[in-house]
Design a protein around this motif. Structure first.
Motif, short mmCIF file in Angstrom:
data_model
loop_
_atom_site.label_atom_id
_atom_site.label_comp_id
_atom_site.label_asym_id
_atom_site.label_seq_id
_atom_site.Cartn_x
_atom_site.Cartn_y
_atom_site.Cartn_z
N SER A 154 14.05 -92.20 39.55
CA SER A 154 13.98 -91.70 38.19
C SER A 154 13.45 -92.78 37.24
O SER A 154 13.24 -93.93 37.63
CB SER A 154 15.36 -91.23 37.73
N THR A 155 13.23 -92.40 35.98
CA THR A 155 12.82 -93.33 34.93
C THR A 155 14.01 -93.63 34.04
O THR A 155 14.70 -92.72 33.59
CB THR A 155 11.68 -92.75 34.08
N VAL A 156 14.26 -94.91 33.79
CA VAL A 156 15.43 -95.34 33.01
C VAL A 156 14.96 -95.98 31.71
O VAL A 156 14.00 -96.76 31.70
CB VAL A 156 16.28 -96.35 33.82
N LEU A 157 15.66 -95.65 30.61
CA LEU A 157 15.43 -96.27 29.32
C LEU A 157 16.72 -96.93 28.86
O LEU A 157 17.74 -96.25 28.68
CB LEU A 157 14.97 -95.23 28.29
N LEU A 158 16.70 -98.25 28.69
CA LEU A 158 17.87 -99.01 28.25
C LEU A 158 17.71 -99.32 26.76
O LEU A 158 16.79 -100.04 26.37
CB LEU A 158 18.01 -100.30 29.06
N ASP A 159 18.60 -98.78 25.92
CA ASP A 159 18.48 -98.92 24.47
C ASP A 159 18.95 -100.28 23.98
O ASP A 159 19.89 -100.87 24.53
CB ASP A 159 19.29 -97.83 23.77
N CYS A 160 18.29 -100.75 22.92
CA CYS A 160 18.70 -101.98 22.22
C CYS A 160 18.31 -101.82 20.75
O CYS A 160 17.20 -102.19 20.35
CB CYS A 160 18.02 -103.21 22.84
N LYS A 187 6.84 -107.20 22.30
CA LYS A 187 6.34 -105.96 22.89
C LYS A 187 5.46 -106.21 24.10
O LYS A 187 4.85 -105.27 24.64
CB LYS A 187 5.58 -105.15 21.84
N GLN A 188 5.42 -107.46 24.56
CA GLN A 188 4.57 -107.84 25.67
C GLN A 188 5.39 -107.92 26.96
O GLN A 188 6.45 -108.54 27.00
CB GLN A 188 3.90 -109.19 25.40
N ALA A 189 4.90 -107.30 28.05
CA ALA A 189 5.56 -107.35 29.36
C ALA A 189 5.20 -108.66 30.06
O ALA A 189 4.03 -109.07 30.06
CB ALA A 189 5.15 -106.16 30.21
N TYR A 190 6.21 -109.31 30.63
CA TYR A 190 5.99 -110.59 31.31
C TYR A 190 6.34 -110.52 32.79
O TYR A 190 6.24 -111.51 33.49
CB TYR A 190 6.82 -111.69 30.65
N SER A 191 6.75 -109.36 33.30
CA SER A 191 7.14 -109.24 34.70
C SER A 191 5.93 -108.92 35.57
O SER A 191 4.99 -108.23 35.14
CB SER A 191 8.19 -108.13 34.85
N ASN A 192 5.95 -109.44 36.80
CA ASN A 192 4.90 -109.12 37.76
C ASN A 192 5.01 -107.67 38.24
O ASN A 192 4.05 -107.13 38.79
CB ASN A 192 4.94 -110.07 38.94
N ASP A 193 6.20 -107.09 38.06
CA ASP A 193 6.43 -105.70 38.46
C ASP A 193 6.01 -104.79 37.31
O ASP A 193 6.63 -104.79 36.24
CB ASP A 193 7.91 -105.50 38.79
N ALA A 194 4.96 -104.02 37.52
CA ALA A 194 4.42 -103.16 36.46
C ALA A 194 5.36 -102.03 36.09
O ALA A 194 5.10 -101.33 35.08
CB ALA A 194 3.07 -102.60 36.90
N ARG A 195 6.43 -101.82 36.83
CA ARG A 195 7.37 -100.75 36.49
C ARG A 195 8.19 -101.09 35.25
O ARG A 195 8.78 -100.20 34.63
CB ARG A 195 8.31 -100.49 37.67
N PHE A 196 8.25 -102.37 34.87
CA PHE A 196 9.03 -102.81 33.71
C PHE A 196 8.11 -102.94 32.50
O PHE A 196 7.05 -103.58 32.57
CB PHE A 196 9.70 -104.15 33.98
N SER A 197 8.53 -102.34 31.38
CA SER A 197 7.75 -102.45 30.14
C SER A 197 8.67 -102.17 28.96
O SER A 197 9.79 -101.66 29.13
CB SER A 197 6.58 -101.45 30.14
N LEU A 198 8.19 -102.53 27.75
CA LEU A 198 8.95 -102.25 26.54
C LEU A 198 8.45 -100.94 25.95
O LEU A 198 7.28 -100.79 25.66
CB LEU A 198 8.80 -103.38 25.52
N ASN A 199 9.38 -100.00 25.76
CA ASN A 199 9.06 -98.70 25.17
C ASN A 199 9.72 -98.65 23.80
O ASN A 199 10.81 -98.10 23.64
CB ASN A 199 9.56 -97.58 26.08
N PHE A 200 9.07 -99.28 22.79
CA PHE A 200 9.66 -99.38 21.46
C PHE A 200 9.72 -98.02 20.80
O PHE A 200 8.77 -97.23 20.86
CB PHE A 200 8.84 -100.33 20.59
N ARG A 201 10.85 -97.75 20.16
CA ARG A 201 11.03 -96.49 19.43
C ARG A 201 11.35 -96.82 17.98
O ARG A 201 12.35 -97.50 17.69
CB ARG A 201 12.15 -95.67 20.05
N TYR A 202 10.51 -96.36 17.08
CA TYR A 202 10.68 -96.63 15.65
C TYR A 202 12.02 -96.07 15.16
O TYR A 202 12.44 -94.99 15.59
CB TYR A 202 9.52 -95.99 14.88
N PRO A 203 12.78 -96.78 14.30
CA PRO A 203 12.33 -98.01 13.61
C PRO A 203 12.82 -99.30 14.25
O PRO A 203 12.27 -100.36 14.00
CB PRO A 203 12.97 -97.85 12.23
N ASN A 204 13.86 -99.26 15.10
CA ASN A 204 14.45 -100.54 15.52
C ASN A 204 15.01 -100.52 16.94
O ASN A 204 15.87 -101.32 17.27
CB ASN A 204 15.57 -100.95 14.56
#
Length: 387
Positions: A154-160, A187-204
């Motif tokens: 599945s796809t997981v979104l971890l909120d912050c 907002k930049q991904a630094y992992s070698n694993d392309a499955r990890f990324s930042l999915n920013f949701r406005y506003p914070n």
């Protein structure tokens, strides 16, 4: 010094100042009353002499208290009215009457600046229950740790969610017992694993996205704000997956199975913790669905039952070969929606080692003395090597 002690001292100091000011004002009022009486007496004497009295000027006095380092203004206005006859009253009575007549004029006004509250109150800040300061970055949902459960694949979104971030940088890291991995910076991904990324949701909401979650993704994930010291929110990710077991005709778990040509082969796949549809549990060989093969009758000896729900979250499906052929040897895989699988290797023999071959109709064949000796010998070899 505690806040309550400071406030108590300020109250005591204010009371002392008030008492000193009241005493000073009483003394000034007595002096002014005497001065007014003297002025009235002189006016009466001049009037008796036939002279014309000029209107008295308001008397304004300033009193200062050097110990308080503040100035307080006391303004007294007296209105003295001349009487028609000098003999109507005596000098003392006239003085008394004129003093009391000032009550009909504008009252005495004593102005004093309000007490200034202690300076430390000007810098006091409210704090949320978790101890974060509201005048800097803070996590709207608290510091955690929070527990999140996801299914394999599945796809997981971890909120912050971060309030008052201003110009601070947000990073995500993955923390395991033996390793730490940097995943995102800003907002930049630094992992070698392309499955990890930042999915920013406005506003914070600086949420982390993980695609096609696998069991190896189980870890503690930290959302960090670059303050001093850093502020950290923890999310513990648990990945769940179905559990698969392949059983033989006798209900024993198997990984390798030997049969004689012409024997009946029956293998059962039992999948537990299945949240998907029972139809997603199927048998495959070389990536091909065996249910579809049985349906088009390209292999007459093959039959596959569709997934059957036998419990709250347990599914079973049975693979059957009525008369096994040599060509039926190979790997057979039970799959649950491409997220979990289990494999058994089937060997179809042409009569070699007949005592070690499982016949579908007669059960387990008896073990020959030679095979028993080989089993004992192999056991001794393994035991000796372990020592």
């Amino acid at each position: 010094m505690s806040k309550s002690t400071v406030m108590r001292k300020w109250r005591e100091r204010g009371l002392r100042k008030g008492c000193e000011l009241a005493l000073a004002n009483v003394g000034l009022l007595i002096l002014l009353m005497g001065a007014g009486a003297r002025t009235q007496q002189l006016a009466l004497e001049e009037q008796a002499a036939g002279g014309q009295q000029a209107a008295p000027k308001p008397l304004t006095l300033m009193s200062g208290n050097s110990s308080l380092a503040e100035w307080h203004s006391v303004e007294v206005e007296s209105m003295l009215l001349a009487k028609g006859s000098a003999g109507a009253t005596t000098a003392a009575d006239a003085s008394s009457e004129e003093v009391f007549s000032t009550s009909t004029a504008e009252p005495v006004r004593i102005t004093q600046p309000p007490l200034k509250r202690p300076s430390f109150l000007d810098h006091a800040h409210l704090h949320p229950p978790d101890g974060q300061r509201r005048y800097g970055p803070y996590f709207e949902d608290g510091l955690g740790p929070f527990n999140v459960t996801a299914r394999v694949g599945s796809t997981v979104l971890l909120d912050c969610r971060i309030g008052m971030l201003q110009d601070k940088t947000v990073t995500w890291i993955q923390r395991k017992e033996d390793s730490i991995h940097l995943l995102t910076v800003g907002k930049q991904a630094y992992s070698n694993d392309a499955r990890f990324s930042l999915n920013f949701r406005y506003p914070n909401n600086w949420r982390l996205q993980i695609l096609f979650v696998s069991r190896r993704d189980e870890a503690t994930y930290e959302c960090q704000v670059a303050t001093h010291p850093p502020r950290v929110l923890q999310v513990k990710l648990r990945v769940s997956a179905p559990e698969l077991h392949i059983l033989d005709e006798h209900g024993h778990a198997v990984w390798d199975r030997y049969y004689k040509v012409g024997s009946r082969v029956e293998l059962l796949c039992e999948a537990s913790r299945v949240q998907e549809s029972p139809s997603t549990v199927e048998w495959r060989q070389a990536g091909v669905s065996l249910a579809a093969v049985a349906k088009n009758h390209s292999r007459p000896e093959l039959s596959v039952t569709s997934g059957t729900l036998v419990g709250k979250d347990t599914v079973r499906t049975v693979l059957t070969l009525q008369r096994a052929r040599k060509e039926d040897s190979g790997n057979y895989t039970c799959v649950v929606a491409d997220i979990a699988e289990a494999t058994v290797t089937v060997h179809i023999l042409n009569g070699e080692l007949p005592a070690a071959v499982q016949h579908g109709t007669s059960g387990q064949a008896p073990v020959t003395p030679l095979l028993g000796v080989l089993v004992i010998l192999s056991h001794l070899v393994v035991t000796c090597q372990s020592r």
